[in-house]
Design an enzyme around this catalytic site. Structure first.
Site, PDB file in Angstrom:
ATOM      1  N   LYS A  52      14.981 -46.950 -45.454  1.00  0.00           N
ATOM      2  CA  LYS A  52      15.228 -48.189 -45.389  1.00  0.00           C
ATOM      3  C   LYS A  52      15.753 -48.634 -43.864  1.00  0.00           C
ATOM      4  O   LYS A  52      15.270 -49.733 -43.231  1.00  0.00           O
ATOM      5  CB  LYS A  52      16.547 -48.697 -46.247  1.00  0.00           C
ATOM      6  CG  LYS A  52      15.885 -48.892 -47.687  1.00  0.00           C
ATOM      7  CD  LYS A  52      17.178 -48.986 -48.741  1.00  0.00           C
ATOM      8  CE  LYS A  52      16.649 -48.634 -49.933  1.00  0.00           C
ATOM      9  NZ  LYS A  52      17.825 -48.785 -51.060  1.00  0.00           N
ATOM     10  N   GLN A  96      23.927 -48.792 -51.679  1.00  0.00           N
ATOM     11  CA  GLN A  96      22.784 -47.790 -52.467  1.00  0.00           C
ATOM     12  C   GLN A  96      23.454 -47.396 -53.465  1.00  0.00           C
ATOM     13  O   GLN A  96      24.654 -46.947 -53.702  1.00  0.00           O
ATOM     14  CB  GLN A  96      22.447 -46.908 -51.292  1.00  0.00           C
ATOM     15  CG  GLN A  96      21.577 -45.674 -51.917  1.00  0.00           C
ATOM     16  CD  GLN A  96      20.075 -46.221 -51.886  1.00  0.00           C
ATOM     17  OE1 GLN A  96      19.669 -47.247 -51.251  1.00  0.00           O
ATOM     18  NE2 GLN A  96      19.589 -45.843 -53.009  1.00  0.00           N
ATOM     19  N   ASP A 119      19.317 -57.184 -52.689  1.00  0.00           N
ATOM     20  CA  ASP A 119      18.638 -56.209 -53.756  1.00  0.00           C
ATOM     21  C   ASP A 119      18.366 -57.082 -54.877  1.00  0.00           C
ATOM     22  O   ASP A 119      17.789 -56.595 -55.968  1.00  0.00           O
ATOM     23  CB  ASP A 119      19.927 -55.182 -54.241  1.00  0.00           C
ATOM     24  CG  ASP A 119      19.690 -53.927 -53.698  1.00  0.00           C
ATOM     25  OD1 ASP A 119      18.374 -53.489 -53.517  1.00  0.00           O
ATOM     26  OD2 ASP A 119      20.433 -53.165 -53.325  1.00  0.00           O
TER      27      ASP A 119
HETATM   28  N1  GUN Z   1      19.152 -46.873 -56.059  1.00  0.00           N
HETATM   29  C1  GUN Z   1      17.768 -46.797 -56.748  1.00  0.00           C
HETATM   30  N2  GUN Z   1      17.208 -47.849 -56.580  1.00  0.00           N
HETATM   31  C2  GUN Z   1      17.779 -48.530 -55.589  1.00  0.00           C
HETATM   32  C3  GUN Z   1      17.701 -49.987 -55.158  1.00  0.00           C
HETATM   33  O1  GUN Z   1      16.562 -50.370 -55.298  1.00  0.00           O
HETATM   34  N3  GUN Z   1      18.708 -50.425 -54.319  1.00  0.00           N
HETATM   35  C4  GUN Z   1      19.895 -49.855 -54.249  1.00  0.00           C
HETATM   36  N4  GUN Z   1      20.605 -50.638 -53.505  1.00  0.00           N
HETATM   37  N5  GUN Z   1      19.945 -48.609 -54.833  1.00  0.00           N
HETATM   38  C5  GUN Z   1      19.237 -48.175 -55.487  1.00  0.00           C
END
Ligand code: GUN
Length: 279
Positions: A52, A96, A119
């Protein structure tokens, strides 16, 4: 031969479009920043967070990293989120997941200001999506819609079957396919005759978290198959929820693992960050 839906290529197209937009915004004096918060050092999470941050760098978005230890309390995490909520220089906030067991994910998600919820997990974002109002869309299902559209696959009027009912993928996937005028069914662990339902699908989206669970006996000849799963098999090779080698010959289009849905999630996160700066 099926069409292999190239998520790497499509996500690159999206990132390049965003890069141009961000450069244009910069010229007008608008800078974009994403706060990326990771609690603990789960290896898979560390890989996602690194990817990211890399995507931010590529597109020209500033990433502000908060990498805090596993023992961080819920109150300490909420304090970081409040600071980010109030910081006008931060446009988007990403925590996350998964979080350590002593932290309640729902409380944390609800603490993020909806206008920074890139998100798309906040109940306000979920509600807005449900009734078709503006708001951030969750990245993985939004990415799947882009994969289908940019591959010229029509959704309207199609039988769309989703296997898995998580808040992050299955449920929002159903809403987004419905928004595109698909006829939508969600299957889950209590579905009585899973094969009978999945075999109806023109578009089958699989997000159950079980390696190679779906073989050719679950798939209608000529279906489009989207595989959200990602696992490491016994030989340390990546595989999805779909047994690709068995299923692919029976499809008209299929996503590979890796290089299918995965890269799209990050591209759509970047898209949400750009949108957050335009709100
Ligand atoms: N963990 C697994 N997929 C995601 C996601 O799309 N966003 C976040 N913040 N954590 C995750």
């Amino acid at each position: 031969m099926p069409k292999i839906i190239d998520g790497k290529k499509i996500s690159q197209e999206i990132k390049d479009e965003l890069k141009e937009k961000v450069a244009h915004l910069k010229k007008q004096g608008t800078e974009i920043a994403l706060a990326v918060i990771q609690v603990g050092e789960d290896p898979a999470s560390s890989v996602y967070v690194r990817n990211k941050k890399r995507a931010c760098e590529y597109i020209g978005i500033k990433s502000v990293a908060y990498e805090v230890p596993e023992a961080t309390t819920q109150e300490e995490l909420l304090e970081i989120i409040h600071k980010c909520n109030e910081n006008p220089e931060i446009n988007g906030i990403l925590v996350q997941l998964p979080l350590p067991k002593h932290i309640d994910e729902d409380t944390v998600i609800k603490a993020i200001a909806p206008e920074k919820d890139v998100d798309g997990f906040h109940p306000q974002s979920v509600g807005a999506m449900t009734i078709g109002e503006p708001g951030f869309l969750p990245c993985t299902p939004a990415g799947i819609i882009q994969l289908l559209k940019r591959s010229g696959i029509e959704i309207e009027g199609k039988e769309c079957v989703i296997v898995g009912r998580s808040n992050i993928v299955g449920k929002p996937m159903a809403l987004l396919l419905l928004r595109e005028n698909g006829t939508v069914t969600i299957c889950h662990s209590r579905t009585k005759d899973l094969r009978e339902v999945t075999k109806r699908a023109d578009i089958l989206v699989v997000a159950i978290g079980k390696p190679k669970f779906i073989d050719e006996t679950y798939v209608k000849e000529g279906a489009v198959v989207i595989d959200v799963g990602i696992h490491r098999n016994e030989n340390n090779k990546l595989c999805g929820d779909v047994d690709y080698d068995k299923v692919a010959p029976h499809t008209t289009a299929i996503t590979p693992v890796p290089g299918g849905v995965g890269p799209m999630t990050i591209a759509m996160l970047m898209n949400n960050c750009v949108e957050s700066a335009l709100m």
